[in-house]
Design an enzyme around this catalytic site. Sequence first.
Site, short mmCIF file in Angstrom:
data_model
loop_
_atom_site.label_atom_id
_atom_site.label_comp_id
_atom_site.label_asym_id
_atom_site.label_seq_id
_atom_site.Cartn_x
_atom_site.Cartn_y
_atom_site.Cartn_z
N ASP A 10 -49.71 6.71 -78.08
CA ASP A 10 -48.67 6.09 -78.90
C ASP A 10 -49.37 5.19 -79.91
OD1 ASP A 10 -46.16 5.10 -79.79
OD2 ASP A 10 -46.31 3.37 -78.47
N SER A 11 -48.62 4.75 -80.90
CA SER A 11 -49.18 3.80 -81.87
C SER A 11 -49.53 2.48 -81.19
CB SER A 11 -48.14 3.53 -82.96
OG SER A 11 -47.00 2.92 -82.38
N CYS A 73 -44.61 8.99 -78.92
CA CYS A 73 -44.28 8.22 -80.13
C CYS A 73 -43.39 9.10 -80.99
CB CYS A 73 -45.59 7.89 -80.86
SG CYS A 73 -45.36 7.07 -82.44
N GLU A 151 -45.41 -5.37 -79.83
CA GLU A 151 -46.89 -5.37 -79.75
C GLU A 151 -47.43 -6.76 -79.45
OE1 GLU A 151 -49.38 -2.91 -80.06
OE2 GLU A 151 -47.69 -1.60 -79.70
N CYS A 183 -37.39 5.11 -80.69
CA CYS A 183 -38.77 4.63 -80.78
C CYS A 183 -39.16 4.18 -79.38
CB CYS A 183 -38.84 3.47 -81.77
SG CYS A 183 -40.42 2.58 -81.74
N HIS A 185 -41.10 2.02 -78.33
CA HIS A 185 -41.24 0.57 -78.10
C HIS A 185 -39.89 -0.06 -77.71
CE1 HIS A 185 -45.10 1.03 -80.12
NE2 HIS A 185 -45.39 -0.23 -79.89
N1 DGL Z 1 -43.56 3.94 -80.49
C1 DGL Z 1 -43.50 4.44 -81.84
C2 DGL Z 1 -42.32 5.39 -81.97
O1 DGL Z 1 -41.82 5.88 -80.97
C3 DGL Z 1 -43.54 3.27 -82.75
C4 DGL Z 1 -43.90 3.63 -84.13
C5 DGL Z 1 -44.57 2.57 -84.90
O2 DGL Z 1 -45.72 2.26 -84.57
O3 DGL Z 1 -43.97 2.13 -85.88
O4 DGL Z 1 -41.87 5.71 -83.05
#
Ligand code: DGL
Length: 259
Positions: A10-11, A73, A151, A183, A185
């Site tokens: 993931d990011s 993600c 984050e 998302c 997160h």
């Molecule tokens: N967890 C990512 C998602 O599902 C977050 C994306 C981001 O880093 O902006 O889209």
Amino acid sequence: MSSNPIGIFDSGVGGTSIWKEIHQLLPNEDTIYLADSKYAPYGPKGKKRIIELSIKNTELLLSKNCKLIVVACNTATTNAIDYLRKTYDVPFIGIEPAIKPAALSTKTKSIGILATKGTLSSELFHKTSDLYANGIEIIERVGEGLVPLVEEGKIESKEAKTLLKKYIDPMLQANIDYLVLGCTHYPYLIPVIKDLLPEGVSIIDSGEAVAKQTKAVLEQNNLLNTSSTEAENHFYTNDNPEVIQSLIGDAFKAEYLDF
Ligand code: DGL
């Protein structure tokens, strides 16, 4: 091969919400999780950059012999999974906003979708939403600023509440009865989101569906780990491990890795 780990990226820390679902359903599977927090958020980045970052993460997971990769993600899935599937031999599982179950269940004929700019502007998202939009109003909002707060571990913060209220209020005015979290997160913000939603508005995310799909694809490819040895779960972040550590809990260990 079947005893090789599942790779997940993931990011940043958000995809651990997906890892939890996978680990719960497939406790025998070894996993390697990459939190690309140094480059988060992906949401405001363009498609080309999101593909580059997805390649970097994929190649690291492949160098660690992952047998299947979960792109945990929505932003990376909707922008890069086609490229990844075309380029690498392992199976990829992606995650997309759960428009379909929301569209099939709504009684008010109005659903809300909170996701990143990268997801909402992607071709894949438009294709899916066009497919289910028939007779249904879909209220989309970019959750700008939410990923950085998660984050930083500022989950139940005043800032998170203020932003969420700004994004969700117009959806409530449009009489939504389902709010789709697009998302990975955002499931961590559910305690705050619940306080903002009246009774009768349900939250949907795709975590459980992704875990089930992971299991099905492992089975189809004869890759399910049938050994009964205790699974190893590794978590790597290219930023401070403190936040990811707090999300995965003391039973697991997050480590710093430069990638
Ligand atoms: N967890 C990512 C998602 O599902 C977050 C994306 C981001 O880093 O902006 O889209």
